[in-house]
Structure formats: structure tokens, C-alpha cells
Design a protein around this motif. Structure first.
Motif, PDB file in Angstrom:
ATOM      1  N   LYS A 112      -4.002 -12.156  -4.585  1.00 61.12           N
ATOM      2  CA  LYS A 112      -3.922 -10.592  -4.832  1.00 61.12           C
ATOM      3  C   LYS A 112      -4.909  -9.738  -4.143  1.00 61.12           C
ATOM      4  CE  LYS A 112      -1.293 -11.253  -9.326  1.00 61.12           C
ATOM      5  NZ  LYS A 112      -1.652 -11.099 -10.724  1.00 61.12           N
ATOM      6  N   ALA A 113      -5.988 -10.196  -4.070  1.00 57.51           N
ATOM      7  CA  ALA A 113      -6.968  -9.393  -3.554  1.00 57.51           C
ATOM      8  C   ALA A 113      -6.703  -9.308  -2.000  1.00 57.51           C
ATOM      9  CB  ALA A 113      -8.559 -10.110  -3.716  1.00 57.51           C
ATOM     10  N   TYR A 114      -6.227 -10.306  -1.331  1.00 61.35           N
ATOM     11  CA  TYR A 114      -5.962 -10.106  -0.238  1.00 61.35           C
ATOM     12  C   TYR A 114      -4.724  -9.098   0.123  1.00 61.35           C
ATOM     13  CZ  TYR A 114      -4.009 -11.340   4.711  1.00 61.35           C
ATOM     14  OH  TYR A 114      -3.651 -11.143   6.086  1.00 61.35           O
ATOM     15  N   VAL A 115      -3.802  -9.308  -0.573  1.00 63.32           N
ATOM     16  CA  VAL A 115      -2.489  -8.206  -0.420  1.00 63.32           C
ATOM     17  C   VAL A 115      -2.777  -6.975  -0.789  1.00 63.32           C
ATOM     18  CG1 VAL A 115      -0.375  -7.786  -1.594  1.00 63.32           C
ATOM     19  CG2 VAL A 115      -0.788 -10.082  -1.015  1.00 63.32           C
ATOM     20  N   LYS A 116      -3.865  -6.975  -1.626  1.00 59.92           N
ATOM     21  CA  LYS A 116      -4.483  -5.364  -1.949  1.00 59.92           C
ATOM     22  C   LYS A 116      -5.137  -4.720  -0.912  1.00 59.92           C
ATOM     23  CE  LYS A 116      -6.976  -2.771  -5.413  1.00 59.92           C
ATOM     24  NZ  LYS A 116      -7.769  -2.819  -6.720  1.00 59.92           N
ATOM     25  N   LYS A 117      -5.581  -5.615  -0.079  1.00 61.34           N
ATOM     26  CA  LYS A 117      -6.469  -5.136   1.029  1.00 61.34           C
ATOM     27  C   LYS A 117      -5.797  -4.832   2.298  1.00 61.34           C
ATOM     28  CE  LYS A 117     -10.977  -5.814   3.376  1.00 61.34           C
ATOM     29  NZ  LYS A 117     -12.175  -6.582   3.340  1.00 61.34           N
ATOM     30  N   HIS A 118      -4.818  -5.960   2.554  1.00 65.17           N
ATOM     31  CA  HIS A 118      -4.152  -5.856   3.984  1.00 65.17           C
ATOM     32  C   HIS A 118      -2.423  -5.698   4.014  1.00 65.17           C
ATOM     33  CE1 HIS A 118      -7.759  -7.726   5.595  1.00 65.17           C
ATOM     34  NE2 HIS A 118      -7.804  -8.727   4.614  1.00 65.17           N
ATOM     35  N   GLU A 119      -1.934  -5.746   2.919  1.00 60.86           N
ATOM     36  CA  GLU A 119      -0.494  -5.488   2.891  1.00 60.86           C
ATOM     37  C   GLU A 119       0.022  -4.233   2.485  1.00 60.86           C
ATOM     38  OE1 GLU A 119       1.369  -7.823   4.177  1.00 60.86           O
ATOM     39  OE2 GLU A 119      -0.330  -9.368   4.365  1.00 60.86           O
ATOM     40  N   SER A 120       1.288  -3.999   2.717  1.00 63.43           N
ATOM     41  CA  SER A 120       1.987  -2.591   2.353  1.00 63.43           C
ATOM     42  C   SER A 120       2.159  -2.478   0.906  1.00 63.43           C
ATOM     43  CB  SER A 120       3.514  -2.728   2.813  1.00 63.43           C
ATOM     44  OG  SER A 120       4.181  -3.421   2.252  1.00 63.43           O
ATOM     45  N   ALA A 121       2.451  -1.135   0.643  1.00 63.86           N
ATOM     46  CA  ALA A 121       2.219  -0.631  -0.781  1.00 63.86           C
ATOM     47  C   ALA A 121       3.347  -1.319  -1.544  1.00 63.86           C
ATOM     48  CB  ALA A 121       2.680   0.969  -0.798  1.00 63.86           C
ATOM     49  N   LYS A 122       4.759  -1.715  -0.901  1.00 63.21           N
ATOM     50  CA  LYS A 122       5.673  -2.304  -1.601  1.00 63.21           C
ATOM     51  C   LYS A 122       5.119  -3.643  -1.923  1.00 63.21           C
ATOM     52  CE  LYS A 122      10.518  -2.742  -1.698  1.00 63.21           C
ATOM     53  NZ  LYS A 122      12.027  -2.352  -1.045  1.00 63.21           N
ATOM     54  N   THR A 123       4.463  -4.381  -0.938  1.00 60.85           N
ATOM     55  CA  THR A 123       3.850  -5.707  -1.182  1.00 60.85           C
ATOM     56  C   THR A 123       3.038  -5.754  -2.337  1.00 60.85           C
ATOM     57  OG1 THR A 123       4.589  -5.936   1.176  1.00 60.85           O
ATOM     58  CG2 THR A 123       3.390  -7.905  -0.074  1.00 60.85           C
ATOM     59  N   ARG A 124       2.196  -4.817  -2.325  1.00 58.72           N
ATOM     60  CA  ARG A 124       1.339  -4.602  -3.461  1.00 58.72           C
ATOM     61  C   ARG A 124       1.748  -4.600  -4.827  1.00 58.72           C
ATOM     62  NH1 ARG A 124      -1.649  -1.410   0.447  1.00 58.72           N
ATOM     63  NH2 ARG A 124      -1.011   0.525  -0.557  1.00 58.72           N
ATOM     64  N   GLU A 125       2.892  -3.919  -4.836  1.00 63.39           N
ATOM     65  CA  GLU A 125       3.620  -3.656  -6.262  1.00 63.39           C
ATOM     66  C   GLU A 125       4.244  -5.098  -6.405  1.00 63.39           C
ATOM     67  OE1 GLU A 125       6.404  -3.246  -8.977  1.00 63.39           O
ATOM     68  OE2 GLU A 125       6.978  -3.722  -6.880  1.00 63.39           O
ATOM     69  N   ALA A 126       4.778  -5.843  -5.422  1.00 57.79           N
ATOM     70  CA  ALA A 126       5.446  -6.992  -5.600  1.00 57.79           C
ATOM     71  C   ALA A 126       4.358  -8.168  -6.245  1.00 57.79           C
ATOM     72  CB  ALA A 126       6.044  -7.471  -4.490  1.00 57.79           C
ATOM     73  N   ALA A 127       2.949  -8.292  -5.635  1.00 64.04           N
ATOM     74  CA  ALA A 127       2.019  -8.807  -5.982  1.00 64.04           C
ATOM     75  C   ALA A 127       1.632  -8.854  -7.466  1.00 64.04           C
ATOM     76  CB  ALA A 127       0.862  -8.636  -5.081  1.00 64.04           C
ATOM     77  N   THR A 128       1.844  -7.698  -8.016  1.00 65.32           N
ATOM     78  CA  THR A 128       1.387  -7.376  -9.372  1.00 65.32           C
ATOM     79  C   THR A 128       2.266  -8.338 -10.420  1.00 65.32           C
ATOM     80  OG1 THR A 128       3.085  -5.642  -9.728  1.00 65.32           O
ATOM     81  CG2 THR A 128       0.774  -4.950  -9.020  1.00 65.32           C
ATOM     82  N   HIS A 129       3.255  -8.802  -9.910  1.00 64.05           N
ATOM     83  CA  HIS A 129       4.172  -9.737 -10.732  1.00 64.05           C
ATOM     84  C   HIS A 129       4.068 -11.059 -10.501  1.00 64.05           C
ATOM     85  CE1 HIS A 129       7.141  -6.380 -11.807  1.00 64.05           C
ATOM     86  NE2 HIS A 129       6.894  -5.790 -10.705  1.00 64.05           N
ATOM     87  N   ASP A 173       0.403 -14.744   5.786  1.00 67.35           N
ATOM     88  CA  ASP A 173      -0.707 -14.221   6.319  1.00 67.35           C
ATOM     89  C   ASP A 173      -1.932 -14.352   5.625  1.00 67.35           C
ATOM     90  OD1 ASP A 173       1.273 -12.879   8.005  1.00 67.35           O
ATOM     91  OD2 ASP A 173       1.167 -11.254   6.638  1.00 67.35           O
ATOM     92  N   PHE A 174      -1.958 -14.419   4.042  1.00 71.07           N
ATOM     93  CA  PHE A 174      -3.082 -14.887   3.481  1.00 71.07           C
ATOM     94  C   PHE A 174      -3.679 -16.145   3.902  1.00 71.07           C
ATOM     95  CE2 PHE A 174      -4.019 -17.297  -0.579  1.00 71.07           C
ATOM     96  CZ  PHE A 174      -5.560 -16.846  -0.670  1.00 71.07           C
ATOM     97  N   GLN A 175      -2.752 -17.237   3.813  1.00 68.87           N
ATOM     98  CA  GLN A 175      -3.275 -18.493   4.309  1.00 68.87           C
ATOM     99  C   GLN A 175      -3.737 -18.626   5.873  1.00 68.87           C
ATOM    100  OE1 GLN A 175      -3.429 -20.374   1.666  1.00 68.87           O
ATOM    101  NE2 GLN A 175      -2.267 -22.062   2.168  1.00 68.87           N
ATOM    102  N   ALA A 176      -3.219 -17.721   6.804  1.00 68.78           N
ATOM    103  CA  ALA A 176      -3.755 -17.736   8.094  1.00 68.78           C
ATOM    104  C   ALA A 176      -5.121 -17.146   8.085  1.00 68.78           C
ATOM    105  CB  ALA A 176      -2.737 -17.065   8.871  1.00 68.78           C
ATOM    106  N   GLY A 177      -5.085 -16.008   7.412  1.00 67.66           N
ATOM    107  CA  GLY A 177      -6.399 -15.359   7.231  1.00 67.66           C
ATOM    108  C   GLY A 177      -7.667 -16.235   6.938  1.00 67.66           C
ATOM    109  N   ARG A 178      -7.451 -17.069   5.970  1.00 64.64           N
ATOM    110  CA  ARG A 178      -8.336 -17.946   5.652  1.00 64.64           C
ATOM    111  C   ARG A 178      -8.467 -19.313   6.159  1.00 64.64           C
ATOM    112  NH1 ARG A 178      -7.623 -20.213  -0.562  1.00 64.64           N
ATOM    113  NH2 ARG A 178      -5.451 -21.073  -0.349  1.00 64.64           N
ATOM    114  N   GLY A 179      -7.783 -19.407   7.220  1.00 60.38           N
ATOM    115  CA  GLY A 179      -7.892 -20.727   7.927  1.00 60.38           C
ATOM    116  C   GLY A 179      -7.210 -21.918   7.304  1.00 60.38           C
TER     117      GLY A 179
END
Length: 202
Positions: A112-129, A173-179
Motif C-alpha cells: 500500500k505504501a508503494y502504491v501510494k507513492k508510485h501509482e496513479s490516483a485510480k490505483t491508489r483508490e483500488a489499493a484501499t480495498h 511494479d512493487f515486486q520489481a522495485g524491491r528486487g
């Protein structure tokens, strides 16, 4: 007919002696040997007590000068150890409080922290679910699977499927970002009933 003289009061008749009238029986003589034995034991006990007392007096007299210095040194060492212990205590408390203050972040919170920092507003709203993420930390590059659980109520034909696709893409993207990207990774997004909404590679 012979009559026995009356027994004198206070003097019992001794066996083996004929009764004599008017004369008390002499007491039996005590053995001198027992007195001598008692005397020897008394002398030995006194001699042993004198030796023990003399040994104690010699030990106390010779150790009196050293006892004060040893007591002082032991008190000083005790004070040093106490001060050292009190000096170490705050460090250990600080370390334990630092560990308690910064617990390890769960995969769900990290996603959720990664999505909030790197993804779009629509993806951020989806991550709240998103309610749970599992399998994201186990990679073997052969058959890696991860699961994202949401509180969506729709099925594959609903609008929630589009949001699930956004979450699957963001997870890659999250998995790639943390190796932790995998050559054969598959992430599946589920609704609240455990039905599949979408999936994707990561």
C-alpha cells in the motif's frame, strides 16, 4: 523358737548380709577407677577447648588488619559493578525501545505504501480495498504465486475486474522495485468471497 530382731528404720537390708540389730549397714565403696576416668576426660576436654580458642584468637588477630582492606576493596568493586550495570541499562533499554518503536512492516503495508507513492490516483483508490497480500516474499523463479485479497463484491463480469487488473499491475511494479521480480510469477486478485477477479504476471 527364734525371733528376728525388728528392722531399723531408714536402713534397708542388703542382700547377702545378715541382719544386725542396732547397727546401720555401711555403704558400698565407690570405684576409684571411674573417678579417674572422669578426671581424664575433663582434662582432655579443657585442653581441646584451650587449643580451639587459641587458634581462633590467632586467626582473628592476624586477619584483623587485612579484613578492613579486603572489605574496602570488595565494597569498591561492588560499587564499580553497580555503576557499570547502571550505565549499561539505559543502552539496552534504548535498543529494546527502538525495536519496539519500529516493528517490521508487513507485506500488505509495504504494498500500500508503494502504491501510494508510485501509482496513479485510480490505483491508489483500488489499493484501499486490499485486505491481505500473501506469497509475495517466496520466490524460486520456477513457479511463484502471490495472492491479493480485496473487499470487492463483484465478479469477473463486474467493474471491480478493472480495478483488480490495476492492482495486479501495481503488484508487478512493487515486486520489481524491491528486487523480488520472478521469471514465472503469477499474482491473482480475489474478491471478498474468494472468487478470482483478475490475475497477472510479475
Amino acid at each position: 523358737m527364734t525371733t528376728q530382731p525388728p528392722q531399723q528404720p531408714g536402713y534397708p537390708q542388703q542382700p547377702g548380709f545378715p541382719q544386725q540389730s542396732g547397727y546401720p549397714q555401711p555403704p558400698l565403696p565407690q570405684k576409684k577407677r571411674s573417678k579417674a576416668k572422669l578426671g581424664c576426660l575433663g582434662c582432655g576436654g579443657i585442653l581441646a577447648a584451650a587449643i580451639v580458642i587459641g587458634g581462633i584468637a590467632a586467626a582473628v588477630g592476624s586477619g584483623s588488619g587485612d579484613s578492613s582492606s579486603s572489605a574496602a576493596s570488595s565494597a569498591a568493586s561492588a560499587g564499580t559493578s553497580k555503576s557499570t550495570g547502571s550505565a549499561k541499562a539505559p543502552n539496552s533499554k534504548a535498543t529494546s525501545s527502538a525495536k519496539a518503536a519500529a516493528p517490521q512492516q508487513s507485506t500488505l503495508d509495504a504494498f500500500k505504501a508503494y502504491v501510494k507513492k508510485h501509482e496513479s490516483a485510480k490505483t491508489r483508490e483500488a489499493a484501499t480495498h486490499v485486505t491481505k497480500v500473501q506469497g509475495a516474499d517466496k520466490n524460486n523463479d520456477i513457479l511463484d504465486t502471490a495472492d491479493i485479497y480485496t473487499d470487492y463484491t463483484g465478479d469477473l463480469a463486474s467493474a471491480d475486474t478493472g480495478n483488480a487488473k490495476l492492482l495486479a499491475s501495481a503488484f508487478a511494479d512493487f515486486q520489481a522495485g524491491r528486487g523480488k521480480a520472478s521469471k514465472n510469477g503469477l499474482v491473482t486478485v480475489y474478491n471478498a468471497d474468494g472468487d478470482i477477479l483478475s490475475n497477472g504476471n510479475y
